[in-house]
Design a protein around this motif. Structure first.
Motif, mmCIF file in Angstrom:
data_model
loop_
_atom_site.group_PDB
_atom_site.id
_atom_site.type_symbol
_atom_site.label_atom_id
_atom_site.label_comp_id
_atom_site.label_asym_id
_atom_site.label_seq_id
_atom_site.Cartn_x
_atom_site.Cartn_y
_atom_site.Cartn_z
ATOM 1 N N GLY A 1 0.808 -1.207 0.000
ATOM 2 C CA GLY A 1 0.000 0.000 0.000
ATOM 3 C C GLY A 1 0.844 1.261 0.000
ATOM 4 N N ASN B 1 -4.111 0.772 -2.426
ATOM 5 C CA ASN B 1 -4.269 0.018 -1.197
ATOM 6 C C ASN B 1 -3.347 -1.189 -1.219
ATOM 7 O OD1 ASN B 1 -6.319 1.735 -0.261
ATOM 8 N ND2 ASN B 1 -7.881 0.580 -1.357
ATOM 9 N N ASN C 1 -6.697 -3.685 -6.260
ATOM 10 C CA ASN C 1 -6.798 -2.276 -6.625
ATOM 11 C C ASN C 1 -7.380 -2.098 -8.030
ATOM 12 O OD1 ASN C 1 -5.290 -0.371 -4.556
ATOM 13 N ND2 ASN C 1 -4.193 -2.320 -4.612
ATOM 14 N N GLY D 1 -6.531 3.739 -3.785
ATOM 15 C CA GLY D 1 -5.963 4.277 -2.553
ATOM 16 C C GLY D 1 -6.128 5.759 -2.361
#
Length: 606
Positions: A393, A448, A453, A417
């Protein structure tokens, strides 16, 4: 009010929020860290209002150009930024938007250049906003308050008794005697008035400054010594310049002094603030260096200098910005210097995605042609990549390979993210033709952890044909020192050696050995092997074999006695060679004296 979104290191907002230091120096012994320009790159910002509060930090209260560009009429969502060294800037988060204004224009938008003030424990945030759909004739100067400089602001109302037309760009100035004055104006009309003690109403008549030469908008008033200064944007055709005037009184009359800032890069507008911080004077202003779009602007800063007679020297607009005035600190903004120089050498763990891969979907008018995706000029067009690995992440480098016959194109990038939900601006300069796939553009995004993702590229802002997308991570650095206990499942024994209570024993037997697998060698090369042991013999010797030893001869390691088979005070080390990666094997062979081993430690070179 919206909950404050304080971005962690590094922030996941729109443009870039990772800090790469940009340094230059007059000598190797005297490095100077520079801010770079623009200084705010996470979102598009304009009209910066700078203030130094009692906590010693400098705060910026700018307006926010929404991306994708919707024009200045739909500006919204004020953020606050702060620094303690003029180089490392923190996005303190959103403090206000049109939805928070109960008396505001029902369609929202029109959250233009704001300002802030502080009095008796309360921070006041002043913002222009229309109160009616007929926006041009219903401007109000709204007031929100908080006991903190960058969060928890609540709209209290607006200042009554002011003109409704062209009432924009509020500026609040505190005089040495504690009196506050409000300045505002646009469309060629400039006003000033004394504020009452409640900071939300006026005291006395509103004065119009008709003596200002070619006034357009963007008033900012400050004081140096006994002299008052008023800066503003003029009506220069094509692109505004910043002018200034001086007075012996906060409400004039003003004497025109000339131009202090020439038109800025790619923006017809100009708007700034002047403040002293840690002994230096600075001019904050905006330009469109990043976007080449006058409705997607970014805040800059440069030094400002006075002549002995108090007049201001014209400010030199720079790409380097200003030197740090304090030690480096936690920050969320990348230097623009690093944006344009692609300083991403740490992002070496690359994954390429062909545009006909199973995890790539398109829509909104985008089409596939061979292995490329075309028609991204269409409004609503998009490319979506799913199942993207974000590693642990945080920051990832997105690289798009493309061709474009347009002079300049932009994509909006959304990534899993990005907690701000602002998206990221991605510029795709023209390559000279739709079949000329020489374009390569980068930007940092937030992902993330894990492999779920999603990255979405939104088009409709110029054309580009996409051939590949690359997502690059910073490889997880192995720990410099790793302990391997003898009780681990990756430890095996043979030749008479046995495991007993977490230790390896009977290593005196000829042919005895233990082997540790899954040893991380990092980037490969020399590593320090340390053995922790006990021995009642005067001296024991083991032979060490390691995966990276290309000679095949192994290494000899002597182990002096510790006074007892349970006295695990022995600790000996030697350099060995390992291969890169986590698949190394280390084997210790006995038969040359007795030793009980409790653990081995592998230390990599940093």
């Amino acid at each position: 009010m919206r909950k404050k979104l304080l971005s962690p290191f590094l922030s996941g907002t729109m443009l870039l929020s990772v800090l790469f230091g940009f340094t230059s120096s007059s000598s190797a012994d005297d490095p100077v860290t520079l801010s770079g320009n623009p200084i705010i790159t996470s979102i598009f910002t304009a009209d910066p209002s700078a203030h130094v509060w009692d906590d010693g930090r400098i705060y910026l209260y700018p307006s926010h150009d929404i991306f994708p560009s919707r024009g200045s009429d739909l500006m919204d969502k004020y953020h606050v930024f702060s620094s303690d060294n003029m180089v490392d800037w923190v996005d303190e988060g959103e403090i206000l938007r049109a939805d928070d204004v109960p008396w505001g224009r029902p369609e929202g938008g029109f959250m233009w250049a704001p300002d802030a003030a502080y009095k008796n424990g309360t921070y006041y945030f002043y913002f222009p906003h229309p109160s009616d759909s007929n926006w041009n004739n219903s401007w109000k100067i709204g007031v929100a308050t908080s006991n903190k400089p960058a969060e928890d602001f609540t709209v209290q109302g607006y200042i009554g008794g002011l003109p409704g037309s062209n009432l924009i760009d509020p500026n609040v100035f505190r005089d040495d005697d504690g009196t506050y004055y409000l300045y505002a104006g646009g469309g060629g009309v400039s006003y000033g008035v004394k504020l009452a003690a409640d900071m939300m109403s006026i005291e006395g008549p509103v004065k119009q400054f008709t003596e200002l030469e070619d006034f357009h908008e963007a008033t900012w008033v400050f004081k140096r010594g006994s002299l008052y200064y008023l800066t503003y944007a003029d009506g220069n055709p094509g692109a505004n310049r910043m002018r200034y005037a001086t007075s012996n009184s906060p409400l004039g009359p003003w004497t025109n002094r000339g131009i202090i800032l020439d038109p800025v890069y790619n923006s017809e507008t100009t708007h700034g603030s002047i403040v002293q911080y840690k002994g230096n004077w600075y001019l904050f202003y905006h330009n469109a260096q990043i976007s080449s779009n006058g409705t997607l602007r970014s805040v800059n800063v440069d030094r400002l200098y006075f002549n002995p007679d108090g007049t201001i020297q014209k400010v030199v607009q720079t790409s380097n910005g200003v030197p740090a005035v304090g030690p480096r600190s936690h920050a969320t903004e990348i230097k623009y210097y690093d944006i344009i120089n692609n300083n991403y050498s740490e992002y070496t763990q690359k994954t390429e995605f062909a545009m006909n891969a199973s995890n790539v979907t398109i829509g909104g008018g985008a089409t596939r042609s061979g292995g490329n995706i075309e028609n991204m000029h269409t409004q609503g067009s998009y490319i979506q990549l799913s199942g993207i690995n974000g590693g642990t992440g945080g920051k990832a480098l997105l690289t798009v390979l493309y061709s474009s016959g347009d002079s300049g194109t932009a994509f909006k990038v959304d990534a899993s993210g990005d907690t701000s939900a602002e998206g990221y601006f991605l510029s795709l300069p023209g390559t000279g033709g739709w079949g000329n796939y020489t374009g390569r553009t980068n930007r940092l995004i937030d992902l993330n952890s894990g492999t779920n993702n999603i990255i979405r590229l939104g088009g409709g802002m110029g054309g580009a044909n996409i051939s590949r997308v690359i997502v690059s991570l910073i490889p997880n650095a192995p720990p410099l020192e790793t302990e391997y206990p003898m009780s681990g499942s990756n430890v095996s024994v043979g030749g008479g050696a046995v495991k007993s209570s977490g230790s390896i024993e009977n290593m005196h037997i000829p042919g005895s050995y233990f082997e540790v697998t899954g040893i991380n060698g990092g980037a490969g090369g020399q590593a320090l092997l340390t053995i922790v042991y006990a021995s009642a013999d005067n001296q024991a010797t083991v032979k060490v074999n390691a995966s990276g030893d290309s000679s095949g001869n192994g290494y000899s390691l002597s182990m002096p006695g510790t006074g007892g088979w349970s006295t695990y005070t022995g600790r000996v080390s030697r350099l060995i060679d390992l291969n890169s990666g986590a698949n190394n094997v280390i084997r210790l062979s006995g038969g040359m004296g007795g030793t009980n081993v409790s653990r081995i430690i592998v230390t990599l070179n940093p």
